[in-house]
Scaffold this active site. Structure first.
Site, PDB file in Angstrom:
ATOM      1  N   THR A  92       0.802  -1.224   0.000  1.00  0.00           N
ATOM      2  CA  THR A  92       0.000   0.000   0.000  1.00  0.00           C
ATOM      3  C   THR A  92       0.839   1.280   0.000  1.00  0.00           C
ATOM      4  O   THR A  92       0.296   2.386   0.064  1.00  0.00           O
ATOM      5  CB  THR A  92      -0.916   0.013   1.235  1.00  0.00           C
ATOM      6  OG1 THR A  92      -0.116  -0.227   2.405  1.00  0.00           O
ATOM      7  CG2 THR A  92      -1.976  -1.079   1.128  1.00  0.00           C
ATOM      8  N   GLU A  93       2.154   1.145  -0.111  1.00  0.00           N
ATOM      9  CA  GLU A  93       3.039   2.308   0.010  1.00  0.00           C
ATOM     10  C   GLU A  93       2.700   3.411  -0.994  1.00  0.00           C
ATOM     11  O   GLU A  93       2.641   4.599  -0.639  1.00  0.00           O
ATOM     12  CB  GLU A  93       4.510   1.883  -0.165  1.00  0.00           C
ATOM     13  CG  GLU A  93       5.078   1.116   1.010  1.00  0.00           C
ATOM     14  CD  GLU A  93       4.863  -0.380   0.906  1.00  0.00           C
ATOM     15  OE1 GLU A  93       5.497  -1.132   1.669  1.00  0.00           O
ATOM     16  OE2 GLU A  93       4.059  -0.809   0.047  1.00  0.00           O
ATOM     17  N   VAL A  94       2.508   3.053  -2.270  1.00  0.00           N
ATOM     18  CA  VAL A  94       2.277   4.089  -3.276  1.00  0.00           C
ATOM     19  C   VAL A  94       1.001   4.873  -2.995  1.00  0.00           C
ATOM     20  O   VAL A  94       0.860   6.017  -3.440  1.00  0.00           O
ATOM     21  CB  VAL A  94       2.223   3.492  -4.702  1.00  0.00           C
ATOM     22  CG1 VAL A  94       3.593   2.982  -5.117  1.00  0.00           C
ATOM     23  CG2 VAL A  94       1.166   2.399  -4.815  1.00  0.00           C
ATOM     24  N   ARG A  95       0.086   4.288  -2.266  1.00  0.00           N
ATOM     25  CA  ARG A  95      -1.185   4.968  -1.986  1.00  0.00           C
ATOM     26  C   ARG A  95      -1.076   5.995  -0.859  1.00  0.00           C
ATOM     27  O   ARG A  95      -1.987   6.798  -0.676  1.00  0.00           O
ATOM     28  CB  ARG A  95      -2.263   3.936  -1.673  1.00  0.00           C
ATOM     29  CG  ARG A  95      -2.508   3.007  -2.860  1.00  0.00           C
ATOM     30  CD  ARG A  95      -3.762   2.200  -2.707  1.00  0.00           C
ATOM     31  NE  ARG A  95      -3.980   1.347  -3.879  1.00  0.00           N
ATOM     32  CZ  ARG A  95      -5.082   0.645  -4.103  1.00  0.00           C
ATOM     33  NH1 ARG A  95      -6.081   0.700  -3.225  1.00  0.00           N
ATOM     34  NH2 ARG A  95      -5.197  -0.100  -5.182  1.00  0.00           N
ATOM     35  N   ILE A  96       0.039   5.950  -0.116  1.00  0.00           N
ATOM     36  CA  ILE A  96       0.250   6.990   0.893  1.00  0.00           C
ATOM     37  C   ILE A  96       1.466   7.853   0.551  1.00  0.00           C
ATOM     38  O   ILE A  96       1.930   8.633   1.395  1.00  0.00           O
ATOM     39  CB  ILE A  96       0.399   6.399   2.306  1.00  0.00           C
ATOM     40  CG1 ILE A  96       1.629   5.496   2.420  1.00  0.00           C
ATOM     41  CG2 ILE A  96      -0.856   5.671   2.725  1.00  0.00           C
ATOM     42  CD1 ILE A  96       2.011   5.179   3.853  1.00  0.00           C
TER      43      ILE A  96
END
Length: 246
Positions: free
Chosen positions: A122-126
């Protein structure tokens, strides 16, 4: 004070349980420190043949604790410690795994999950990137599949995670799935296990030697960026970040 990592032993297998369910076992500075201490003790104890890493609650780990994140170098050190531990480390997953939690799975020698488990980068989403956790992940997973899930943040089920190489195996009853694995480890000679693990982890440790400094610095830079501040604020406020296209 409540321990964030509990310990138990059964027939030479030390079970370390992430026990911070209120924040979904997020990797806080405190939890990372306690887990590192527990691993050190298990590695030095001649009565321990193998280590099982598991969790309480419905989440193995939600990744970095956004309210109390560990320094990137602490996470790097923890992942390397798992890989270099002279005992096999087996992940037992009965819940969800997100972001940095997937780095823990990749560092483990064997990872088994229940069919209910889900996984996501989920890194790219934050507003950040899966930097430090790439050290164990890139040498051990399918690169084409990893590109998709790194870039999109999509969820994987247990079957897809097995195919991709994020986990070793899955089943409806994870303990039944792990029973022959742990039996095999109990029957193996300790020195032989340690040397065999060194053979299996050599390529992963090459990645640490080559890339750890760069990826640790990249993680620190991204986590302090304006996009990361917006992404983490949006996550905590349960809203879309400003860049999301609706």
């Amino acid at each position: 004070m409540h321990a964030l990592v509990s310990r138990a032993r059964t027939r030479a297998v030390e079970t370390l349980t992430l026990d911070s369910p209120d924040n979904r076992n997020a990797l806080s500075a405190a939890l990372v420190g306690e887990l590192a201490d527990a691993l050190t003790d298990a590695g030095e104890d001649t009565g321990v043949r193998a280590v099982v890493l598991t969790h309480t609650g419905n989440t193995f780990s939600a990744g970095a604790d956004l309210r109390d994140p560990p320094p990137p170098e602490a996470l790097t050190g923890l992942l390397r410690q798992i890989i270099e531990l002279p005992k096999p480390v087996v992940a037992r997953v009965t819940g969800h795994v997100r972001a940095g939690g997937l780095g823990l799975l990749a560092a483990c020698d064997i990872a088994a999950a229940s069919t209910e488990a889900t996984f996501a980068f989920t890194e790219v989403r934050i507003g950040v990137a899966p930097a430090v956790i790439s050290l164990p992940l890139l040498p051990r997973t399918d690169p084409r599949a990893l590109a998709r899930y790194y870039l999109t943040g999509e969820r994987l089920d247990a079957a897809a995670a097995t195919t991709t190489g994020l986990i070793t195996t899955h089943g409806d009853d994870v303990d039944a799935t792990l029973a022959p694995v742990l039996d095999g480890l109990r029957r193996a000679a300790p020195d032989a296990l340690a040397e065999t693990k060194r053979l299996l982890t050599a390529r992963v440790l090459e990645a640490f030697d080559r890339d750890a400094a760069h990826l640790t610095a990249l993680s620190a830079r991204l986590f302090s960026s304006p996009q990361a501040r917006e992404g983490m604020t949006a996550f905590l406020e349960r809203r879309d970040p400003a860049w999301a296209v609706r």
